[in-house]
Design a protein around this motif. Structure first.
Motif, PDB file in Angstrom:
ATOM      1  N   ASP A  59      10.310  15.651 -17.886  1.00  0.00           N
ATOM      2  CA  ASP A  59      10.860  15.520 -16.537  1.00  0.00           C
ATOM      3  C   ASP A  59      12.346  15.197 -16.632  1.00  0.00           C
ATOM      4  O   ASP A  59      12.943  15.297 -17.705  1.00  0.00           O
ATOM      5  CB  ASP A  59      10.107  14.446 -15.737  1.00  0.00           C
ATOM      6  CG  ASP A  59      10.093  13.092 -16.440  1.00  0.00           C
ATOM      7  OD1 ASP A  59      11.122  12.723 -17.037  1.00  0.00           O
ATOM      8  OD2 ASP A  59       9.056  12.404 -16.402  1.00  0.00           O
ATOM      9  N   LEU A  60      12.958  14.803 -15.517  1.00  0.00           N
ATOM     10  CA  LEU A  60      14.398  14.566 -15.471  1.00  0.00           C
ATOM     11  C   LEU A  60      14.776  13.095 -15.629  1.00  0.00           C
ATOM     12  O   LEU A  60      15.949  12.747 -15.471  1.00  0.00           O
ATOM     13  CB  LEU A  60      14.963  15.083 -14.136  1.00  0.00           C
ATOM     14  CG  LEU A  60      14.744  16.569 -13.837  1.00  0.00           C
ATOM     15  CD1 LEU A  60      15.266  16.906 -12.443  1.00  0.00           C
ATOM     16  CD2 LEU A  60      15.429  17.443 -14.885  1.00  0.00           C
ATOM     17  N   LEU A  86       0.826  -1.209   0.000  1.00  0.00           N
ATOM     18  CA  LEU A  86       0.000   0.000   0.000  1.00  0.00           C
ATOM     19  C   LEU A  86       0.860   1.258   0.000  1.00  0.00           C
ATOM     20  O   LEU A  86       0.630   2.188  -0.778  1.00  0.00           O
ATOM     21  CB  LEU A  86      -0.935   0.012   1.213  1.00  0.00           C
ATOM     22  CG  LEU A  86      -2.011  -1.074   1.292  1.00  0.00           C
ATOM     23  CD1 LEU A  86      -2.890  -0.850   2.518  1.00  0.00           C
ATOM     24  CD2 LEU A  86      -2.862  -1.094   0.034  1.00  0.00           C
ATOM     25  N   GLU A  87       1.864   1.302   0.861  1.00  0.00           N
ATOM     26  CA  GLU A  87       2.697   2.502   0.956  1.00  0.00           C
ATOM     27  C   GLU A  87       3.568   2.685  -0.278  1.00  0.00           C
ATOM     28  O   GLU A  87       3.712   3.791  -0.792  1.00  0.00           O
ATOM     29  CB  GLU A  87       3.569   2.444   2.213  1.00  0.00           C
ATOM     30  CG  GLU A  87       2.814   2.735   3.482  1.00  0.00           C
ATOM     31  CD  GLU A  87       3.742   3.009   4.647  1.00  0.00           C
ATOM     32  OE1 GLU A  87       3.237   3.412   5.696  1.00  0.00           O
ATOM     33  OE2 GLU A  87       4.967   2.827   4.507  1.00  0.00           O
ATOM     34  N   TRP A  88       4.173   1.594  -0.740  1.00  0.00           N
ATOM     35  CA  TRP A  88       5.064   1.692  -1.903  1.00  0.00           C
ATOM     36  C   TRP A  88       4.286   2.181  -3.121  1.00  0.00           C
ATOM     37  O   TRP A  88       4.719   3.103  -3.826  1.00  0.00           O
ATOM     38  CB  TRP A  88       5.689   0.329  -2.193  1.00  0.00           C
ATOM     39  CG  TRP A  88       6.953   0.364  -3.004  1.00  0.00           C
ATOM     40  CD1 TRP A  88       8.225   0.220  -2.542  1.00  0.00           C
ATOM     41  CD2 TRP A  88       7.064   0.545  -4.434  1.00  0.00           C
ATOM     42  NE1 TRP A  88       9.125   0.303  -3.580  1.00  0.00           N
ATOM     43  CE2 TRP A  88       8.441   0.501  -4.758  1.00  0.00           C
ATOM     44  CE3 TRP A  88       6.149   0.741  -5.453  1.00  0.00           C
ATOM     45  CZ2 TRP A  88       8.920   0.642  -6.059  1.00  0.00           C
ATOM     46  CZ3 TRP A  88       6.612   0.894  -6.758  1.00  0.00           C
ATOM     47  CH2 TRP A  88       7.980   0.838  -7.054  1.00  0.00           C
ATOM     48  N   VAL A  89       3.148   1.574  -3.363  1.00  0.00           N
ATOM     49  CA  VAL A  89       2.344   1.934  -4.534  1.00  0.00           C
ATOM     50  C   VAL A  89       1.823   3.361  -4.408  1.00  0.00           C
ATOM     51  O   VAL A  89       1.828   4.128  -5.384  1.00  0.00           O
ATOM     52  CB  VAL A  89       1.182   0.939  -4.719  1.00  0.00           C
ATOM     53  CG1 VAL A  89       0.228   1.414  -5.812  1.00  0.00           C
ATOM     54  CG2 VAL A  89       1.725  -0.449  -5.063  1.00  0.00           C
ATOM     55  N   SER A  90       1.398   3.745  -3.215  1.00  0.00           N
ATOM     56  CA  SER A  90       0.899   5.102  -3.012  1.00  0.00           C
ATOM     57  C   SER A  90       1.975   6.134  -3.320  1.00  0.00           C
ATOM     58  O   SER A  90       1.744   7.093  -4.064  1.00  0.00           O
ATOM     59  CB  SER A  90       0.411   5.278  -1.571  1.00  0.00           C
ATOM     60  OG  SER A  90      -0.042   6.595  -1.353  1.00  0.00           O
ATOM     61  N   HIS A  98       4.486   9.951  -7.162  1.00  0.00           N
ATOM     62  CA  HIS A  98       5.703  10.312  -7.904  1.00  0.00           C
ATOM     63  C   HIS A  98       5.381  10.585  -9.372  1.00  0.00           C
ATOM     64  O   HIS A  98       5.848  11.572  -9.949  1.00  0.00           O
ATOM     65  CB  HIS A  98       6.727   9.186  -7.787  1.00  0.00           C
ATOM     66  CG  HIS A  98       7.859   9.279  -8.763  1.00  0.00           C
ATOM     67  ND1 HIS A  98       8.752  10.337  -8.779  1.00  0.00           N
ATOM     68  CD2 HIS A  98       8.244   8.451  -9.776  1.00  0.00           C
ATOM     69  CE1 HIS A  98       9.638  10.152  -9.748  1.00  0.00           C
ATOM     70  NE2 HIS A  98       9.347   9.020 -10.370  1.00  0.00           N
ATOM     71  N   HIS A  99       4.576   9.738  -9.974  1.00  0.00           N
ATOM     72  CA  HIS A  99       4.221   9.950 -11.378  1.00  0.00           C
ATOM     73  C   HIS A  99       3.246  11.116 -11.544  1.00  0.00           C
ATOM     74  O   HIS A  99       3.271  11.792 -12.579  1.00  0.00           O
ATOM     75  CB  HIS A  99       3.628   8.676 -11.975  1.00  0.00           C
ATOM     76  CG  HIS A  99       4.667   7.708 -12.430  1.00  0.00           C
ATOM     77  ND1 HIS A  99       5.247   7.756 -13.679  1.00  0.00           N
ATOM     78  CD2 HIS A  99       5.261   6.668 -11.785  1.00  0.00           C
ATOM     79  CE1 HIS A  99       6.143   6.794 -13.795  1.00  0.00           C
ATOM     80  NE2 HIS A  99       6.171   6.112 -12.658  1.00  0.00           N
ATOM     81  N   TRP A 114       7.958  19.970  -6.567  1.00  0.00           N
ATOM     82  CA  TRP A 114       8.138  19.963  -5.112  1.00  0.00           C
ATOM     83  C   TRP A 114       7.165  19.019  -4.417  1.00  0.00           C
ATOM     84  O   TRP A 114       7.346  18.686  -3.243  1.00  0.00           O
ATOM     85  CB  TRP A 114       8.018  21.377  -4.552  1.00  0.00           C
ATOM     86  CG  TRP A 114       9.260  22.172  -4.824  1.00  0.00           C
ATOM     87  CD1 TRP A 114       9.451  23.091  -5.802  1.00  0.00           C
ATOM     88  CD2 TRP A 114      10.515  22.053  -4.138  1.00  0.00           C
ATOM     89  NE1 TRP A 114      10.742  23.562  -5.776  1.00  0.00           N
ATOM     90  CE2 TRP A 114      11.418  22.948  -4.763  1.00  0.00           C
ATOM     91  CE3 TRP A 114      10.966  21.289  -3.066  1.00  0.00           C
ATOM     92  CZ2 TRP A 114      12.737  23.095  -4.344  1.00  0.00           C
ATOM     93  CZ3 TRP A 114      12.280  21.434  -2.647  1.00  0.00           C
ATOM     94  CH2 TRP A 114      13.148  22.325  -3.280  1.00  0.00           C
ATOM     95  N   ASN A 115       6.139  18.578  -5.115  1.00  0.00           N
ATOM     96  CA  ASN A 115       5.217  17.597  -4.538  1.00  0.00           C
ATOM     97  C   ASN A 115       5.668  16.160  -4.773  1.00  0.00           C
ATOM     98  O   ASN A 115       5.049  15.232  -4.269  1.00  0.00           O
ATOM     99  CB  ASN A 115       3.812  17.792  -5.113  1.00  0.00           C
ATOM    100  CG  ASN A 115       3.142  19.043  -4.597  1.00  0.00           C
ATOM    101  OD1 ASN A 115       3.331  19.418  -3.439  1.00  0.00           O
ATOM    102  ND2 ASN A 115       2.374  19.707  -5.445  1.00  0.00           N
ATOM    103  N   ASP A 116       6.734  15.991  -5.551  1.00  0.00           N
ATOM    104  CA  ASP A 116       7.318  14.668  -5.766  1.00  0.00           C
ATOM    105  C   ASP A 116       8.100  14.288  -4.511  1.00  0.00           C
ATOM    106  O   ASP A 116       8.931  15.059  -4.029  1.00  0.00           O
ATOM    107  CB  ASP A 116       8.244  14.720  -6.985  1.00  0.00           C
ATOM    108  CG  ASP A 116       8.800  13.362  -7.377  1.00  0.00           C
ATOM    109  OD1 ASP A 116       8.666  12.405  -6.590  1.00  0.00           O
ATOM    110  OD2 ASP A 116       9.381  13.257  -8.469  1.00  0.00           O
TER     111      ASP A 116
END
Length: 318
Positions: A230-231, A109-113, A118-119, A125-127
């Motif tokens: 993006d980078l 759950l945390e990893w996917v969230s 991220h995407h 700055w919200n990444d």
């Protein structure tokens, strides 16, 4: 924080872990921040014992677990759960997700969230882990700043409703650290300190830093071949070490794709496994970009179009 968000967070059973805070080193730390420091530091210390507990059986074990738990992250957490790049029978989906928990990178759950955010906010700055906040922050510092992973601490897990509907993922979320703890006891019981040091310490730390490098190095050094805005970069070294995840510009161009190494020479172990599963009928609805979609995204085509337009203008044809 809105009342509804607070109630949802409290109902999820984690709110007290992030509500408590202490002031240290010029910033506030909550329980999850401190726990992350303790775990990461402890694993590094365990890994440093490797030269004193070397044997080939332990090394082979570490390599096998590196591949298996790594696939749990890349095949399950990333391509299957985060992006729905393909479908698996539930028993196999759950098996790979369990392997992912043993990589000690968080519950599904945390990893996917975090990854979906991220995407959504790539290299802003919200990444949670963009190099625009500093290279080392994007590599490992973000792990110790729990709130930054989701924009606001209370907003976490709001984008994984599809997984929260499944009791299995709720179970893994609440019990996630205990599975690696049990594995550690098992390794020690079977092979003593060498198995524990190599099978848990060295293997976990190595793959953690390889995964962290996708966030830091693969957004800093490498080649861009797609117009992603993006980078993100393709980096061959981490294409090898991270089971194909190092072809990161490819991924950001076509995040839904089950395959990230598009060229024959872009080694993508995760894709090879998916392809085998597809061949035997276990992986279905496998998503790949079309050649037309690739042409639209290719930087070389965009550069060609721009150069051609400049030529036309200079020649007085426009």
């Amino acid at each position: 924080m809105q009342k509804k968000q607070k109630e949802e967070a409290e109902a999820a059973g984690y709110y007290w872990l992030v509500k408590w805070r202490v002031q240290l080193f010029g910033r506030q730390w909550n329980f999850m921040d401190i726990a992350s420091v303790v775990v990461i530091f402890g694993l590094h210390c365990l890994a440093l014992l490797a030269p004193f507990h070397f044997n080939l059986s332990a090394v082979w074990l570490a390599m096998a677990l590196y591949v298996l738990t790594g696939l749990g992250v890349t095949l399950s957490y990333h391509r299957n759960l985060s992006h729905k790049s393909f479908k698996l029978p539930k028993w196999l989906e759950y098996f790979f997700a369990y392997c992912g928990t043993l990589a000690l990178q968080g519950s599904p759950l945390e990893w996917v969230s975090t990854h979906r955010y991220h995407h959504q906010f790539t290299d802003t700055w919200n990444d949670a882990h963009s190099p625009i906040k500093g290279f080392w922050f994007s590599h490992i510092g973000w792990i110790f700043d729990y709130g930054s992973r989701f924009g606001s601490t209370e907003g976490r897990l709001n984008n994984v409703g599809d997984l929260r509907k499944q009791p299995y993922y709720i179970f893994l979320h609440y019990t996630y650290p205990f599975h690696s703890l049990a594995l550690g006891f098992l390794l020690y019981a079977v092979g003593g300190l060498p198995f524990l040091v190599w099978g848990l310490g060295v293997r976990t730390i190595l793959y953690l830093h390889v995964t962290f490098a996708i966030n830091s190095i693969c957004h800093t050094w490498g080649k861009q071949v797609w117009d992603t805005g993006d980078l993100s970069r393709n980096n061959w070294l981490f294409g090898l070490l991270a089971h194909g995840e190092g072809w990161h510009n490819n991924h950001h161009a076509f995040e839904y794709s089950a395959r990230q190494g598009f060229e024959w020479w872009q080694i993508d172990l995760t894709w090879y496994v998916i392809r085998v599963l597809q061949a035997v009928g276990l992986a279905t609805d496998v998503k790949l970009p079309t050649e037309t979609q690739k042409k639209r995204k290719a930087l070389c085509n965009k550069k060609f179009s721009k150069d051609r337009l400049e030529t036309i203008v200079n020649d007085g044809k426009l």
